[in-house]
Scaffold this active site. Structure first.
Site, PDB file in Angstrom:
ATOM      1  N   HIS A   1       0.851  -1.195   0.000  1.00  0.00           N
ATOM      2  CA  HIS A   1       0.000   0.000   0.000  1.00  0.00           C
ATOM      3  C   HIS A   1       0.883   1.240   0.000  1.00  0.00           C
ATOM      4  O   HIS A   1       1.958   1.238   0.585  1.00  0.00           O
ATOM      5  CB  HIS A   1      -0.918   0.014   1.229  1.00  0.00           C
ATOM      6  CG  HIS A   1      -2.069   0.945   1.085  1.00  0.00           C
ATOM      7  ND1 HIS A   1      -1.983   2.281   1.397  1.00  0.00           N
ATOM      8  CD2 HIS A   1      -3.329   0.748   0.621  1.00  0.00           C
ATOM      9  CE1 HIS A   1      -3.145   2.857   1.145  1.00  0.00           C
ATOM     10  NE2 HIS A   1      -3.985   1.952   0.668  1.00  0.00           N
TER      11      HIS A   1
ATOM     12  N   GLU B   1      -7.907  -4.861  -0.601  1.00  0.00           N
ATOM     13  CA  GLU B   1      -8.407  -5.678  -1.711  1.00  0.00           C
ATOM     14  C   GLU B   1      -8.264  -7.174  -1.453  1.00  0.00           C
ATOM     15  O   GLU B   1      -8.979  -7.978  -2.041  1.00  0.00           O
ATOM     16  CB  GLU B   1      -7.677  -5.322  -3.014  1.00  0.00           C
ATOM     17  CG  GLU B   1      -7.647  -3.847  -3.353  1.00  0.00           C
ATOM     18  CD  GLU B   1      -9.003  -3.287  -3.713  1.00  0.00           C
ATOM     19  OE1 GLU B   1     -10.010  -3.867  -3.295  1.00  0.00           O
ATOM     20  OE2 GLU B   1      -9.041  -2.266  -4.408  1.00  0.00           O
TER      21      GLU B   1
HETATM   22  N1  COA Z   1       4.013  -7.432  -5.008  1.00  0.00           N
HETATM   23  C1  COA Z   1       5.331  -7.424  -5.317  1.00  0.00           C
HETATM   24  N2  COA Z   1       6.113  -6.347  -5.167  1.00  0.00           N
HETATM   25  C2  COA Z   1       5.533  -5.240  -4.669  1.00  0.00           C
HETATM   26  C3  COA Z   1       4.189  -5.184  -4.309  1.00  0.00           C
HETATM   27  C4  COA Z   1       3.420  -6.344  -4.496  1.00  0.00           C
HETATM   28  N3  COA Z   1       2.122  -6.373  -4.202  1.00  0.00           N
HETATM   29  N4  COA Z   1       3.902  -3.962  -3.851  1.00  0.00           N
HETATM   30  C5  COA Z   1       5.030  -3.257  -3.920  1.00  0.00           C
HETATM   31  N5  COA Z   1       6.025  -4.024  -4.425  1.00  0.00           N
HETATM   32  C6  COA Z   1       7.394  -3.640  -4.671  1.00  0.00           C
HETATM   33  C7  COA Z   1       7.463  -2.635  -5.795  1.00  0.00           C
HETATM   34  O1  COA Z   1       7.585  -3.289  -7.056  1.00  0.00           O
HETATM   35  C8  COA Z   1       8.687  -1.849  -5.449  1.00  0.00           C
HETATM   36  O2  COA Z   1       9.809  -2.589  -5.881  1.00  0.00           O
HETATM   37  P1  COA Z   1      11.053  -1.881  -6.621  1.00  0.00           P
HETATM   38  O3  COA Z   1      11.500  -0.800  -5.692  1.00  0.00           O
HETATM   39  O4  COA Z   1      12.023  -2.996  -6.777  1.00  0.00           O
HETATM   40  O5  COA Z   1      10.482  -1.357  -7.899  1.00  0.00           O
HETATM   41  C9  COA Z   1       8.717  -1.874  -3.912  1.00  0.00           C
HETATM   42  O6  COA Z   1       7.905  -2.973  -3.521  1.00  0.00           O
HETATM   43  C10 COA Z   1       8.196  -0.647  -3.243  1.00  0.00           C
HETATM   44  O7  COA Z   1       6.901  -0.414  -3.660  1.00  0.00           O
HETATM   45  P2  COA Z   1       6.029   0.755  -2.973  1.00  0.00           P
HETATM   46  O8  COA Z   1       6.736   2.063  -3.150  1.00  0.00           O
HETATM   47  O9  COA Z   1       5.634   0.372  -1.610  1.00  0.00           O
HETATM   48  O10 COA Z   1       4.776   0.683  -3.849  1.00  0.00           O
HETATM   49  P3  COA Z   1       3.835   1.866  -4.283  1.00  0.00           P
HETATM   50  O11 COA Z   1       3.548   2.757  -3.145  1.00  0.00           O
HETATM   51  O12 COA Z   1       4.353   2.481  -5.529  1.00  0.00           O
HETATM   52  O13 COA Z   1       2.560   1.041  -4.707  1.00  0.00           O
HETATM   53  C11 COA Z   1       0.747  -0.365  -4.594  1.00  0.00           C
HETATM   54  C12 COA Z   1       1.558   0.668  -3.843  1.00  0.00           C
HETATM   55  C13 COA Z   1      -0.545  -0.625  -3.841  1.00  0.00           C
HETATM   56  C14 COA Z   1       0.400   0.180  -5.957  1.00  0.00           C
HETATM   57  C15 COA Z   1       1.570  -1.666  -4.718  1.00  0.00           C
HETATM   58  O14 COA Z   1       1.871  -2.158  -3.448  1.00  0.00           O
HETATM   59  C16 COA Z   1       0.896  -2.693  -5.574  1.00  0.00           C
HETATM   60  O15 COA Z   1       1.011  -2.651  -6.799  1.00  0.00           O
HETATM   61  N6  COA Z   1       0.153  -3.675  -4.960  1.00  0.00           N
HETATM   62  C17 COA Z   1      -0.546  -4.667  -5.737  1.00  0.00           C
HETATM   63  C18 COA Z   1      -1.842  -4.110  -6.311  1.00  0.00           C
HETATM   64  C19 COA Z   1      -2.875  -3.890  -5.250  1.00  0.00           C
HETATM   65  O16 COA Z   1      -3.087  -4.707  -4.367  1.00  0.00           O
HETATM   66  N7  COA Z   1      -3.576  -2.757  -5.354  1.00  0.00           N
HETATM   67  C20 COA Z   1      -4.607  -2.379  -4.424  1.00  0.00           C
HETATM   68  C21 COA Z   1      -4.160  -1.248  -3.564  1.00  0.00           C
HETATM   69  S1  COA Z   1      -5.313  -0.879  -2.277  1.00  0.00           S
END
Ligand code: COA
Length: 368
Positions: free
Chosen positions: A250, A308
């Site tokens: 998140h 989710e």
């Molecule tokens: N699975 C695998 N890797 C993940 C991840 C996941 N669900 N969520 C974050 N990461 C990774 C990212 O790829 C990133 O890696 P990198 O630095 O090597 O590129 C790292 O963790 C840091 O990510 P972060 O900055 O915390 O993510 P964000 O704030 O940009 O994105 C989300 C947040 C929600 C978009 C992201 O966690 C995600 O895509 N989750 C899956 C989709 C989802 O469940 N969406 C509903 C949200 S309520």
């Protein structure tokens, strides 16, 4: 000149009295109420009243709201024949976007909020039935908003436990600070545009898999994993392929999303009543293992289950088809959008951030 924050994280662009998200402690307060309390004690009509007025509706106010939402569903049902091919859209969110765009609102009144809130379950249910080659079912004005949504999907009056499960979900996701779709809605409202335009834009943002489009893929993941013994190898292969685990991580929360816990509890109650807890047990095993694997890869982020993850388990147990998960999210979040649009109007200031130019400089010295 200006500081750069590519995802706007940590940048405060609005003051709101609607909800407070604390990502460090994992706390979500909606109009002065902890989300956990709303989920266990309130029905959707209560959450609607709370968001608009700031207090929990009395019995009389609640009844008036129930009646107003029922009339709005009836009105939306009457508009279905004028939608043309909109219900043929391949995805429910596309149908919602197209159908709501045909509504018209004059401003940002309470009535606009009621109209839009009433319309979403009607359009979602009609889209679902059209996909199955079945006619839309007229709303039953005697039913609550949640019960009527389920009724319009199948034509059967739903069991109380399923209605309670859906009410829990709708109360849980009604608002959540300045998430992407709410930001979009406020930005459109800040230009002086109308409520329907702001809500249609918000639907476009909610649809994305990084926002409200994740629960369908969460269920696909559980289906694909199948049994607890396959959890580890499946997740490892997914991460090795560079794919994200849906329902994990998140932008704001650095601990487990409090809504995940609330929805997990609601799913447990519902699954126990149906004497089938297999899905929940598998989901818990996936969550544990995903947490472990993500902690190995990103120890600094603490990537935990988000809303989710258990939305998927709860809505499946409620009986909502997975193609309608995002539309069901919209059926609740529309209340938050409309309240934010209303709030933004009082601010009256255009939201207009800056960008930093990284393109080529013009040739030569001055302007041509
Ligand atoms: N699975 C695998 N890797 C993940 C991840 C996941 N669900 N969520 C974050 N990461 C990774 C990212 O790829 C990133 O890696 P990198 O630095 O090597 O590129 C790292 O963790 C840091 O990510 P972060 O900055 O915390 O993510 P964000 O704030 O940009 O994105 C989300 C947040 C929600 C978009 C992201 O966690 C995600 O895509 N989750 C899956 C989709 C989802 O469940 N969406 C509903 C949200 S309520």
């Amino acid at each position: 000149m200006f500081a750069t924050a590519s995802g706007l994280e940590g940048v405060v662009v609005a003051q709101t009295a609607l909800s407070d998200v604390n990502g460090q402690s994992g706390r979500l307060v909606i109009r002065g109420h902890h989300v956990e309390c709303l989920v266990t004690k309130a029905a959707f009509e209560d959450a609607f009243g709370l968001m608009w007025s700031g207090w929990m509706p009395s019995v009389t106010e609640r009844e008036a709201l129930r009646e107003a939402l029922a009339r709005a569903r009836e009105r939306a049902f009457g508009l279905l024949p004028s939608l043309g091919g909109v219900l043929d859209a391949p995805a429910a969110m596309d149908a919602l976007r197209g159908a709501l765009a045909r509504l018209w609102t004059a401003g940002d009144t309470y009535e606009d909020g009621v109209l839009l809130t009433g319309a979403i379950p009607v359009i979602a249910a009609a889209w679902h039935r059209a996909r199955m080659g079945l006619p839309a079912i007229a709303p039953d004005v005697k039913l609550s908003h949640a019960a009527d949504f389920l009724y319009m999907l199948s034509g059967a009056v739903p069991h109380r436990a399923r209605v309670d499960g859906l009410d829990a979900y709708l109360c849980c996701v009604v608002d959540h600070g300045l998430n992407a779709s709410t930001f979009v809605a406020r930005t459109v409202a800040s230009t002086g545009s109308d409520t329907v335009s702001a809500v249609v834009a918000a639907i476009g943002a909610l649809k994305g898999p990084l926002h409200g489009g994740a629960p369908g893929p969460v269920l696909d993941m559980l289906d694909s994993i199948g049994t607890p013994d396959r959890v580890r190898s499946w997740l490892e292969a997914e991460l090795a392929a560079g794919r994200r685990i849906m329902g994990m991580g998140h932008r704001i929360y650095r601990v487990r999303d409090p809504r995940a816990a609330a929805l997990e509890r609601a799913a447990a109650i519902l699954e126990r009543s149906a004497a089938n807890t297999d899905r929940l047990l598998l989901a818990r095993a996936v969550e544990r293992e995903a947490e472990r694997l993500l902690a190995e890869r990103h120890p600094e982020r603490n990537l935990r289950a988000n809303v989710e993850f258990y939305t998927a388990v709860l809505l499946e147990a409620v009986g909502i088809p997975r193609t309608l998960f995002s539309a069901t999210f919209a059926a609740s979040r529309v209340v938050g959008w409309c309240a934010h649009i209303h709030e933004q109007r009082f601010v009256g200031r255009l939201i207009r951030p800056a960008s930093r130019y990284v393109g080529t400089a013009p040739r030569g010295g001055g302007p041509c």
